[in-house]
Design an enzyme around this catalytic site. Structure first.
Site, PDB file in Angstrom:
ATOM      1  N   GLN A  26       0.822  -1.202   0.000  1.00  0.00           N
ATOM      2  CA  GLN A  26       0.000   0.000   0.000  1.00  0.00           C
ATOM      3  C   GLN A  26       0.860   1.258   0.000  1.00  0.00           C
ATOM      4  O   GLN A  26       1.972   1.270   0.515  1.00  0.00           O
ATOM      5  CB  GLN A  26      -0.931   0.003   1.209  1.00  0.00           C
ATOM      6  N   SER A 113       4.588  -6.409   2.365  1.00  0.00           N
ATOM      7  CA  SER A 113       3.297  -6.355   3.058  1.00  0.00           C
ATOM      8  C   SER A 113       2.202  -6.954   2.171  1.00  0.00           C
ATOM      9  O   SER A 113       2.248  -8.134   1.825  1.00  0.00           O
ATOM     10  CB  SER A 113       2.996  -4.912   3.460  1.00  0.00           C
ATOM     11  N   LEU A 114       1.239  -6.139   1.760  1.00  0.00           N
ATOM     12  CA  LEU A 114       0.194  -6.605   0.846  1.00  0.00           C
ATOM     13  C   LEU A 114       0.787  -7.305  -0.373  1.00  0.00           C
ATOM     14  O   LEU A 114       0.211  -8.269  -0.898  1.00  0.00           O
ATOM     15  CB  LEU A 114      -0.647  -5.409   0.388  1.00  0.00           C
ATOM     16  N   ARG A 138      -9.224  -8.476   4.066  1.00  0.00           N
ATOM     17  CA  ARG A 138      -8.096  -8.002   4.884  1.00  0.00           C
ATOM     18  C   ARG A 138      -8.182  -6.493   5.085  1.00  0.00           C
ATOM     19  O   ARG A 138      -8.021  -5.973   6.197  1.00  0.00           O
ATOM     20  CB  ARG A 138      -6.785  -8.383   4.186  1.00  0.00           C
ATOM     21  N   HIS A 232       0.475  -3.610  10.624  1.00  0.00           N
ATOM     22  CA  HIS A 232       1.593  -4.330  11.247  1.00  0.00           C
ATOM     23  C   HIS A 232       1.846  -3.917  12.697  1.00  0.00           C
ATOM     24  O   HIS A 232       2.982  -3.679  13.110  1.00  0.00           O
ATOM     25  CB  HIS A 232       2.864  -4.166  10.395  1.00  0.00           C
ATOM     26  N   GLN A 283       1.758 -11.870   9.563  1.00  0.00           N
ATOM     27  CA  GLN A 283       2.287 -10.614   9.045  1.00  0.00           C
ATOM     28  C   GLN A 283       1.407  -9.419   9.392  1.00  0.00           C
ATOM     29  O   GLN A 283       1.883  -8.287   9.514  1.00  0.00           O
ATOM     30  CB  GLN A 283       2.458 -10.742   7.528  1.00  0.00           C
TER      31      GLN A 283
END
Length: 343
Positions: A26, A113-114, A138, A232, A283
């Protein structure tokens, strides 16, 4: 694209370089993303249509010509970035014949991440339609988690500061009498480079950490990230529960990856699809070890070239981590057109 980058492409086409695909997270969203490649490449257009159908929502219209604030909502940004990454990869495969397989010279894939979900789709762990639903959920669950938390939250990038000093600043801030409350949170969300750290948590705690980092550790820049939730960190624990439940419903879809995927949680290569799904849940509330992932790809897997798909941020971070590797970003229609002309 520079002449150097064209040379990189030529080497990749001749299978002379060990390379890794990278997928952004993101923050890489923008209005118009994917529009030109969808208009010019059938494979890309089919990706956006598949995602729209899976979500029962015209996400591609929002991406191509919608409102930026609406796109930035994490429930929209996450599937949008996934769709753009996979659409771009499909065009790279179509135009260059490069894909996440050993036969292409690809030694691993990694996502920030994503971007790990994009990596899993790219490497065949989960189908695009299932991944689209997962990242939509999510995102929705992350937004709900922050809304229910009842405090203003934020994410902030700090530079220059090491992981060790950022950890000390977090400890010092949370020991302060004004922040000694269980709902005050500040955690290291991302280790993006040796001297670039991202904080995540409640606004009051993050602001206090930033002040300490500037006063005690000579931090010169603190940049607020353009995201709608504090990713996170422990504030996201309910989102992790929701994601785990959704994944459990689709375990029959899960396959082992075509090449190793480097986990953000462990910075280790993983070849077990079910293990990757477990790590994707972890994560949500833990630190993205991006620096260690790049080091592992370069040093342990001997990656020589890093190819960022659908973004430009990661290819800027890699040289800060490993100076002796090549980086290439393939994001825009112009990038793809030059790529096509060179192949």
């Amino acid at each position: 694209m520079s002449a150097v980058n064209l040379n990189i492409i030529a080497n990749l086409l001749r299978k002379q370089r060990r390379f890794a695909f990278m997928f952004p997270g993101q923050g890489s969203q923008h209005i118009g993303m994917g529009k030109e490649i969808a208009e010019n490449f059938t494979d890309a257009r089919l990706v956006f249509e598949e995602v729209d159908e899976a979500l029962k929502y015209n996400l591609s219209r929002l991406m191509f010509e919608g409102d930026f604030n609406e796109l930035t909502l994490t429930k929209n940004a996450q599937p949008a970035i996934l769709a753009n990454s996979i659409a771009t990869l499909r065009v790279i495969t179509q135009e260059m014949g490069l894909d996440p397989s050993p036969e292409s010279g690809c030694v691993c894939v990694l996502g920030h991440s994503l971007g790990e979900f994009s990596a899993m789709v790219a490497a065949g762990v989960i189908p695009l339609s299932f991944a689209s639903k997962l990242v939509r959920l999510r995102g929705q669950s992350m937004q709900t988690a922050v809304d229910n938390y009842g405090q203003d939250c934020t994410m902030m990038a700090l530079m220059p500061i090491s992981f060790e000093n950022a950890s000390k600043a977090c400890e010092m801030a949370l020991d302060h009498s004004s922040l000694q409350h269980e709902r005050e949170v500040c955690q290291i969300a991302n280790v993006n480079a040796p001297k670039q750290i991202v904080l995540s948590g409640t606004l009051s705690a993050v602001d206090r950490v930033v002040s300490i980092a500037k006063e005690s550790f000579r931090v010169k820049r603190a940049v607020k990230l353009d995201v709608s939730a504090p990713f996170h960190c422990s504030i996201m624990k309910d989102a992790a529960v929701d994601l785990e439940a959704a994944i459990a419903l689709g375990l029959d879809f899960v396959q082992n990856p075509s090449v190793p995927i480097l986990s953000n949680v462990t910075a280790l290569p993983v070849l077990d699809g079910h293990k990757l799904m477990e790590l994707a849940v972890k994560q949500v509330t833990t630190t993205v070890l991006w620096t260690k992932c790049v080091e592992a790809a370069s040093l342990d897997l001997q990656t020589e070239t890093f190819v960022e798909v659908g973004g430009k941020v990661l290819s800027g971070l890699v040289p800060k981590i490993r100076k002796n590797v090549e980086c290439l970003s393939l994001e825009s229609f112009e990038d793809i057109k030059r790529l096509s002309n060179s192949s």
